[in-house]
Design an enzyme around this catalytic site. Sequence first.
Site, PDB file in Angstrom:
ATOM      1  N   LYS A 221       0.835  -1.199   0.000  1.00 19.86           N
ATOM      2  CA  LYS A 221       0.000   0.000   0.000  1.00 19.86           C
ATOM      3  C   LYS A 221       0.870   1.250   0.000  1.00 19.86           C
ATOM      4  O   LYS A 221       0.688   2.152  -0.825  1.00 19.86           O
ATOM      5  CB  LYS A 221      -0.917   0.015   1.216  1.00 19.86           C
ATOM      6  CG  LYS A 221      -1.901   1.179   1.233  1.00 19.86           C
ATOM      7  CD  LYS A 221      -2.478   1.439   2.600  1.00 19.86           C
ATOM      8  CE  LYS A 221      -1.543   2.340   3.381  1.00 19.86           C
ATOM      9  NZ  LYS A 221      -2.142   2.862   4.630  1.00 19.86           N
TER      10      LYS A 221
ATOM     11  N   ASP B 230      -6.355   0.995   1.061  1.00 21.01           N
ATOM     12  CA  ASP B 230      -6.423   1.349   2.481  1.00 21.01           C
ATOM     13  C   ASP B 230      -7.794   0.953   3.028  1.00 21.01           C
ATOM     14  O   ASP B 230      -8.584   0.287   2.345  1.00 21.01           O
ATOM     15  CB  ASP B 230      -6.124   2.836   2.690  1.00 21.01           C
ATOM     16  CG  ASP B 230      -7.237   3.730   2.159  1.00 21.01           C
ATOM     17  OD1 ASP B 230      -8.180   3.213   1.500  1.00 21.01           O
ATOM     18  OD2 ASP B 230      -7.186   4.949   2.407  1.00 21.01           O
TER      19      ASP B 230
END
Length: 336
Positions: A204, A222
């Site tokens: 991420k 997220d």
Amino acid sequence: MGEQSSGDGKKTGKTAKKVTAKKAAPVKKAAAEKPARKTAPAKKAVTKKTVQAKKAAKKAAPAKTAEKSAEKVAVKPPAQESPAALVRRARRINRELAEVYPYAHPELDFENPFELLVATVLSAQTTDLRVNQTTPALFARYPTPEDLAAANPEEVEEILRPCGFFRAKTKSVIGLSKALAEDFGGEVPGRLEDLVKLPGVGRKTAFVVLGNAFGRPGITVDTHFQRLVRRWQWTDETDPDKIEAAVGALFPKTEWTDLSHHVVWHGRRICHARKPACGACPIAPLCPAYGEGETDPEKARKLLKYEKGGFPGQRLKPPQAYLDAGGKPAPPLGAA
């Protein structure tokens, strides 16, 4: 005489009827009174049962109300949606969001790849706003990887305290700074396989840096992204890597970075975790989860956050396009 006999016969018949009626009347009255006396106690018993039933109903009311509410907001998946229809719907949602948020951007303040990398690591378990309010002091004191690598951990901890988990985050940012200084000449690498080797850096974080500092497409999965793509039924996966793969298959690679911004912005501003503002949502007709949140337009508008509700955004130094669209910069740490 025949006529008289006949007349007498009629009178006799009428008299007989009158007598019968007179005799029958008391019987009917008695019959009417008799059931009345019998039914009185029964009526009283019914009333008692009714009271007991009402009391029981009152006790059960919350459960019934909750059950009814659950039925009301039950979400039904798109009826027999084919893979092709899913692609069309997903891409239309992204197009709609691009019109709503044409100024969408990463909500972390940064001037270079190093600042973005550190800020993204610090954003775990806190808001971008709190990170933006904290990093000015950090970067003013330690502007390069070499500076942060040689920093006193206790001093860094004191600066990062407002971000939460400041000890673990201090260890991560000092560790990644040392790795950058020793292995990459003090420069942030532009490859996924190199970034994920740095302390505290996962896929991420790597995609945030690649997409926004190097212009290389990536999907940022997220918590907001995970919540929304599942609400929209783009995928039912729960693992971030599998979500990334499933959603990536629905869009051209060139759209991945902007898609991430659109979804995250919508999750922060309208499609909230606890109470989505469904009545103010521009993509409500395309959303299978419509009704999970507030559907009344007036009440929904009161739930809007950031620029959609007239409040400041998360960046202290947002892009000009955001300011031109009516967005407001966030206040610095400690401001009233």
